[in-house]
Design an enzyme around this catalytic site. Sequence first.
Site, PDB file in Angstrom:
ATOM      1  N   HIS A   1      -4.930 -37.338  -2.596  1.00  6.08           N
ATOM      2  CA  HIS A   1      -5.877 -36.515  -3.366  1.00  6.08           C
ATOM      3  C   HIS A   1      -7.240 -36.620  -2.709  1.00  6.08           C
ATOM      4  O   HIS A   1      -7.457 -37.517  -1.880  1.00  6.08           O
ATOM      5  CB  HIS A   1      -5.965 -37.030  -4.811  1.00  6.08           C
ATOM      6  CG  HIS A   1      -6.520 -38.415  -4.869  1.00  6.08           C
ATOM      7  ND1 HIS A   1      -5.743 -39.537  -4.659  1.00  6.08           N
ATOM      8  CD2 HIS A   1      -7.784 -38.867  -5.038  1.00  6.08           C
ATOM      9  CE1 HIS A   1      -6.497 -40.616  -4.718  1.00  6.08           C
ATOM     10  NE2 HIS A   1      -7.756 -40.247  -4.949  1.00  6.08           N
TER      11      HIS A   1
ATOM     12  N   HIS B   1     -12.996 -37.155   1.545  1.00  9.65           N
ATOM     13  CA  HIS B   1     -11.925 -37.699   2.391  1.00  9.65           C
ATOM     14  C   HIS B   1     -10.642 -37.809   1.576  1.00  9.65           C
ATOM     15  O   HIS B   1     -10.679 -37.765   0.341  1.00  9.65           O
ATOM     16  CB  HIS B   1     -12.316 -39.102   2.886  1.00  9.65           C
ATOM     17  CG  HIS B   1     -12.415 -40.087   1.767  1.00  9.65           C
ATOM     18  ND1 HIS B   1     -13.549 -40.228   0.984  1.00  9.65           N
ATOM     19  CD2 HIS B   1     -11.507 -40.960   1.255  1.00  9.65           C
ATOM     20  CE1 HIS B   1     -13.336 -41.134   0.066  1.00  9.65           C
ATOM     21  NE2 HIS B   1     -12.101 -41.602   0.194  1.00  9.65           N
TER      22      HIS B   1
END
EC number: 3.1.4.58
Length: 178
Positions: free
Chosen positions: A36, A120
Amino acid sequence: MRLFVALELPPEVKDRLASLAGGLPGVRWVRPENYHLTLRFIGEVPGHLAEELDLALAAIRAKPFPLSLSGLGTFEKGGRVQSLHVVAERTPGLAHLQSKIETALQRSGLPAERKRFAPHVTLARTEGAALPKLAGFIQAHNLFRTEPVMVERFVLYSSQLGKEAAVYTPEVEYDLAA
Ligand code: ATP
Ligand code: MG
């Protein structure tokens, strides 16, 4: 509940990320279903605050935007490399959504996030990795990138920490609209 706001990744992106995993002794790879992109970590909050945060998130108006992943990086703490990630391009659409979320959550009473947003997707926990091997891995994959995918929603997740891996549960999805 322990909460965070994140982007879910489509299966084709998860498959590309999963293809990177392996070949590094001493690292704990994130399970592909857990990939995620965190927009805002909220942490433990009481139920009544969770409801307020949900209302604030539901009031956000933002447009769909393209998301691309490009290159690898690490996060360090106290001289140790803690994690390995794929970098997300910090595009205006992503930055705009993240800042709307930050504003909405602060207005609802959360303390400001002190760290600069560094989008990220975590691939692995690397406390146990040999640094030269890790550096070699990053070198070998530094051209990694994904085709842009449209982000059409963001998600409020709850997180249950476990011995092996955390379990993330999507609690509410918020649609973006043009
Ligand atoms: P574990 O902590 O057991 O390794 P996890 O980090 O995957 O599991 P959480 O700690 O619940 O699970 O974190 C959920 C998400 O929020 C992850 O993307 C994590 O990187 C991010 N996160 C957690 N703590 C913070 C923090 N203090 N600041 C920013 N992001 C955080
Ligand atoms: Mg954590």
